[in-house]
Design a protein around this motif. Sequence first.
Motif, PDB file in Angstrom:
ATOM      1  N   LEU A   1       0.676  -1.167   0.000  1.00  0.00           N
ATOM      2  CA  LEU A   1       0.122  -0.029   0.020  1.00  0.00           C
ATOM      3  C   LEU A   1       0.796   1.048   0.058  1.00  0.00           C
ATOM      4  O   LEU A   1       0.224   2.279   0.091  1.00  0.00           O
ATOM      5  CB  LEU A   1      -0.993   0.005   1.164  1.00  0.00           C
ATOM      6  CG  LEU A   1      -2.002  -1.020   1.160  1.00  0.00           C
ATOM      7  CD1 LEU A   1      -2.947  -1.001   2.431  1.00  0.00           C
ATOM      8  CD2 LEU A   1      -2.861  -0.917  -0.079  1.00  0.00           C
ATOM      9  N   THR A   2       2.296   1.067   0.071  1.00  0.00           N
ATOM     10  CA  THR A   2       3.015   2.347   0.064  1.00  0.00           C
ATOM     11  C   THR A   2       2.998   2.842  -1.484  1.00  0.00           C
ATOM     12  O   THR A   2       3.873   4.007  -1.646  1.00  0.00           O
ATOM     13  CB  THR A   2       4.333   2.092   0.565  1.00  0.00           C
ATOM     14  OG1 THR A   2       4.866   1.011  -0.253  1.00  0.00           O
ATOM     15  CG2 THR A   2       4.325   1.664   2.036  1.00  0.00           C
ATOM     16  N   ASN A   3       3.015   2.049  -2.560  1.00  0.00           N
ATOM     17  CA  ASN A   3       3.085   2.553  -3.883  1.00  0.00           C
ATOM     18  C   ASN A   3       1.760   3.180  -4.514  1.00  0.00           C
ATOM     19  O   ASN A   3       0.770   2.636  -4.057  1.00  0.00           O
ATOM     20  CB  ASN A   3       3.761   1.569  -4.712  1.00  0.00           C
ATOM     21  CG  ASN A   3       2.788   0.270  -5.026  1.00  0.00           C
ATOM     22  OD1 ASN A   3       1.878   0.561  -5.608  1.00  0.00           O
ATOM     23  ND2 ASN A   3       3.508  -0.802  -4.440  1.00  0.00           N
ATOM     24  N   THR A   4       1.975   4.046  -5.531  1.00  0.00           N
ATOM     25  CA  THR A   4       0.775   4.725  -6.047  1.00  0.00           C
ATOM     26  C   THR A   4      -0.207   3.646  -6.871  1.00  0.00           C
ATOM     27  O   THR A   4      -1.552   3.882  -6.345  1.00  0.00           O
ATOM     28  CB  THR A   4       1.312   5.654  -6.929  1.00  0.00           C
ATOM     29  OG1 THR A   4       2.165   6.465  -6.588  1.00  0.00           O
ATOM     30  CG2 THR A   4       0.113   6.383  -7.792  1.00  0.00           C
ATOM     31  N   GLU A   5       0.311   2.772  -7.404  1.00  0.00           N
ATOM     32  CA  GLU A   5      -0.590   1.880  -8.005  1.00  0.00           C
ATOM     33  C   GLU A   5      -1.417   0.933  -6.950  1.00  0.00           C
ATOM     34  O   GLU A   5      -2.618   0.920  -7.254  1.00  0.00           O
ATOM     35  CB  GLU A   5       0.266   0.789  -8.922  1.00  0.00           C
ATOM     36  CG  GLU A   5      -0.636  -0.369  -9.741  1.00  0.00           C
ATOM     37  CD  GLU A   5       0.014  -1.368 -10.361  1.00  0.00           C
ATOM     38  OE1 GLU A   5      -0.682  -2.036 -10.932  1.00  0.00           O
ATOM     39  OE2 GLU A   5       1.319  -1.176 -10.492  1.00  0.00           O
ATOM     40  N   ALA A   6      -0.683   0.522  -5.771  1.00  0.00           N
ATOM     41  CA  ALA A   6      -1.331  -0.243  -4.804  1.00  0.00           C
ATOM     42  C   ALA A   6      -2.442   0.906  -4.145  1.00  0.00           C
ATOM     43  O   ALA A   6      -3.411   0.378  -3.720  1.00  0.00           O
ATOM     44  CB  ALA A   6      -0.518  -0.511  -3.853  1.00  0.00           C
ATOM     45  N   ASP A   7      -2.001   2.104  -3.938  1.00  0.00           N
ATOM     46  CA  ASP A   7      -2.970   3.111  -3.451  1.00  0.00           C
ATOM     47  C   ASP A   7      -4.387   3.292  -4.369  1.00  0.00           C
ATOM     48  O   ASP A   7      -5.452   3.329  -3.658  1.00  0.00           O
ATOM     49  CB  ASP A   7      -2.290   4.599  -3.118  1.00  0.00           C
ATOM     50  CG  ASP A   7      -3.277   5.359  -2.456  1.00  0.00           C
ATOM     51  OD1 ASP A   7      -3.682   5.116  -1.338  1.00  0.00           O
ATOM     52  OD2 ASP A   7      -3.507   6.343  -2.972  1.00  0.00           O
ATOM     53  N   GLU A   8      -4.252   3.176  -5.655  1.00  0.00           N
ATOM     54  CA  GLU A   8      -5.335   3.139  -6.470  1.00  0.00           C
ATOM     55  C   GLU A   8      -6.199   2.069  -6.156  1.00  0.00           C
ATOM     56  O   GLU A   8      -7.474   2.036  -6.351  1.00  0.00           O
ATOM     57  CB  GLU A   8      -4.726   3.265  -7.714  1.00  0.00           C
ATOM     58  CG  GLU A   8      -4.216   4.818  -8.420  1.00  0.00           C
ATOM     59  CD  GLU A   8      -3.966   4.909  -9.692  1.00  0.00           C
ATOM     60  OE1 GLU A   8      -4.040   3.781 -10.341  1.00  0.00           O
ATOM     61  OE2 GLU A   8      -3.621   6.059 -10.256  1.00  0.00           O
ATOM     62  N   MET A   9      -5.471   1.120  -6.263  1.00  0.00           N
ATOM     63  CA  MET A   9      -6.404  -0.228  -5.891  1.00  0.00           C
ATOM     64  C   MET A   9      -7.073  -0.274  -4.731  1.00  0.00           C
ATOM     65  O   MET A   9      -8.155  -0.839  -4.479  1.00  0.00           O
ATOM     66  CB  MET A   9      -5.479  -1.403  -6.088  1.00  0.00           C
ATOM     67  CG  MET A   9      -4.868  -1.736  -7.354  1.00  0.00           C
ATOM     68  SD  MET A   9      -3.879  -3.235  -7.659  1.00  0.00           S
ATOM     69  CE  MET A   9      -4.986  -4.292  -7.769  1.00  0.00           C
ATOM     70  N   ALA A  10      -6.339   0.181  -3.793  1.00  0.00           N
ATOM     71  CA  ALA A  10      -6.939   0.360  -2.086  1.00  0.00           C
ATOM     72  C   ALA A  10      -8.248   1.169  -2.330  1.00  0.00           C
ATOM     73  O   ALA A  10      -9.031   0.947  -1.451  1.00  0.00           O
ATOM     74  CB  ALA A  10      -6.044   0.700  -1.250  1.00  0.00           C
ATOM     75  N   GLN A  11      -8.240   2.294  -3.137  1.00  0.00           N
ATOM     76  CA  GLN A  11      -9.290   3.128  -3.098  1.00  0.00           C
ATOM     77  C   GLN A  11     -10.475   2.232  -3.654  1.00  0.00           C
ATOM     78  O   GLN A  11     -11.743   2.729  -3.801  1.00  0.00           O
ATOM     79  CB  GLN A  11      -9.067   4.387  -4.065  1.00  0.00           C
ATOM     80  CG  GLN A  11      -8.157   5.287  -3.538  1.00  0.00           C
ATOM     81  CD  GLN A  11      -8.347   5.855  -1.983  1.00  0.00           C
ATOM     82  OE1 GLN A  11      -9.900   6.443  -2.315  1.00  0.00           O
ATOM     83  NE2 GLN A  11      -7.952   5.910  -1.050  1.00  0.00           N
ATOM     84  N   SER A  12     -10.076   1.267  -4.407  1.00  0.00           N
ATOM     85  CA  SER A  12     -11.482   0.543  -5.107  1.00  0.00           C
ATOM     86  C   SER A  12     -12.045  -0.550  -3.968  1.00  0.00           C
ATOM     87  O   SER A  12     -12.760  -1.393  -4.501  1.00  0.00           O
ATOM     88  CB  SER A  12     -10.908  -0.111  -6.177  1.00  0.00           C
ATOM     89  OG  SER A  12     -10.421   0.545  -7.278  1.00  0.00           O
ATOM     90  N   ILE A  13     -11.427  -0.644  -2.829  1.00  0.00           N
ATOM     91  CA  ILE A  13     -12.039  -1.521  -1.818  1.00  0.00           C
ATOM     92  C   ILE A  13     -13.012  -0.445  -0.920  1.00  0.00           C
ATOM     93  O   ILE A  13     -12.449   0.662  -0.299  1.00  0.00           O
ATOM     94  CB  ILE A  13     -11.071  -2.322  -0.961  1.00  0.00           C
ATOM     95  CG1 ILE A  13     -10.114  -2.930  -1.756  1.00  0.00           C
ATOM     96  CG2 ILE A  13     -11.534  -3.036   0.092  1.00  0.00           C
ATOM     97  CD1 ILE A  13      -9.029  -3.626  -1.381  1.00  0.00           C
ATOM     98  N   VAL A  14     -14.202  -0.663  -0.798  1.00  0.00           N
ATOM     99  CA  VAL A  14     -15.135   0.322  -0.155  1.00  0.00           C
ATOM    100  C   VAL A  14     -15.754  -0.429   1.115  1.00  0.00           C
ATOM    101  O   VAL A  14     -15.898  -1.502   1.410  1.00  0.00           O
ATOM    102  CB  VAL A  14     -16.308   0.898  -1.029  1.00  0.00           C
ATOM    103  CG1 VAL A  14     -15.541   1.561  -2.396  1.00  0.00           C
ATOM    104  CG2 VAL A  14     -17.197  -0.345  -1.540  1.00  0.00           C
ATOM    105  N   LYS A  15     -16.272   0.571   2.094  1.00  0.00           N
ATOM    106  CA  LYS A  15     -16.879   0.155   3.099  1.00  0.00           C
ATOM    107  C   LYS A  15     -18.524   0.565   2.851  1.00  0.00           C
ATOM    108  O   LYS A  15     -18.834   1.426   2.354  1.00  0.00           O
ATOM    109  CB  LYS A  15     -16.538   1.045   4.648  1.00  0.00           C
ATOM    110  CG  LYS A  15     -17.204   0.926   5.683  1.00  0.00           C
ATOM    111  CD  LYS A  15     -16.665   1.517   6.921  1.00  0.00           C
ATOM    112  CE  LYS A  15     -17.031   1.102   8.252  1.00  0.00           C
ATOM    113  NZ  LYS A  15     -16.387   1.799   9.312  1.00  0.00           N
TER     114      LYS A  15
END
Length: 526
Positions: free
Chosen positions: A65-79
């Motif tokens: 989660l420290t890189n940009t691509e992973a951060d974008e993917m993490a934004q696709s996981i929602v509550k």
Amino acid sequence: MKVFAQCGVPAVGLSFLVSLLLSLAMPSLAAEDKKVTEASPVETTLATDEVDEVGFPVAKSPIDLTNTEADEMAQSIVKIYTTAEKNSTLAPWNSDSESMIGTGFVIKGNRILTNAHVVESNTFIELQRDGKPDRYEAEVVAISHEADLALLKVKDESFFKKGKFLELGELPRVHQEISVYGFPTGGDTLSVTKGIVSRIEYLEYAHSGLASQAIQIDAAINPGNSGGPALAGNKVVGVAMQVAANGEENIGYMIPPSIINHFLKDLEDGRYDGFPEFAVVTEQLVNPALRSKHNLSKEQTGVLITKVCAGATPEQYLKVGDIITKIDHEPVENNGTVLFQPSKYIDFNYRVDQHQLNDTLHLDIIRDGKPLTVQLPLDRAVTSVYSHDTKPRYFIYGGYVFTPTQLADTCQHRKDYDKNEFKDKTENVSIVKVLAASSNVGYHDLAMRVQLINGQTFNDFRQFYKLMKQVKTPYITLEDLDGYQVVIDRQAAEEEHVELLKRYNMESSQSPDLDDLEAELAKAKP
């Protein structure tokens, strides 16, 4: 359902002190050591092109989660925040609301995938990204209670300007490391737990009561995690759905890619059809005497058909005593399993689940010692053991609260089906509660299944309602299968009717699905 939260404290000991001393003498070594031991949101392993002993690629690192691509993917996981209607079996005329929290993630086509139980009976759904205050309204576009999966769409398309969709991967292998993402209770931020795939089995889904392929992992799955993705590398290899039934610590279960893909493919025509039913009961052929009785050689393996459900399509193609040796050209072992990964076996019904409704199932069988092939149409869908997304159906008469229930077992041998006088029955009707009144004294604690009304049978709840409303005799006698009787004084019950409605704050003595029958009966009165 009892669950346990995962907890743990990292150990710091002598090795840290040794590393510190070495760093004073060898700065370059210390720098390399820091790269390996420095804490990060997700502990990683190095990506590699190596393969293991059975030919699978060695697991690549989970998302960092420290890189940009992973951060974008993490934004696709929602509550997911769900407000749902809550109904009472004992007071079906009342309803309340409850709030639930779950997890979902964006997939191709700007859709959100989650569990069915996260959005069941919803009246309002909102989505929120990790660390963001904004909430977005969503709605269910498709749901499979059998697979415990649901698809949502977001009403505001600007939601999809950030993040990226997550791709579905292949079924993980046993002992593979994966990372489970979600929003478990106890915090508002995205949580990541790592675990190892410990088993891939055919077991019961808690939401539907039906068995299917499932992945067992040794990572904590807590309330709020439901619907969250499990990732290997950067692909989804499962959806978190439930914990161990007996509350074992750190044992969770996921829906595998095969079931997810089946659900998504099913929806390609814009309609959900479900999973096909295999209306046959089988027995394993492990016992030597049983195998010998059916003249099976050591090389012949399979399962014995002990029941073919009367009235279902398989009755036209299969018989009791047939031995299924292959399913879709895959050998069936004597314990009823088929190979699904190198050296890994699973219940042969797994092959049925891979088919869409109205597909054809290829079976190799032995009948009376002779090999045969059967092309079996899969034309009937299996349904959840439980009722979902439906308002309670009820009818109250004389203070007795009647509700319909599903039949316990609809699969019968032909000979039993033919002599069953209730074979056309599709629903049972039960008294679930008695609202105390002077006309039902002595029955206040009663609960029973009704079989007869004044000696007459009925096939479903609507027919039951019509029979009750059409009784003209002074007394209505209800009987169960054992002959136990409940006698209702019709005049006394009708005189107390309005008072009962007021006393228990009921707007109506019946559910809306019976209103058309009420109007029909009113027109028929002379």
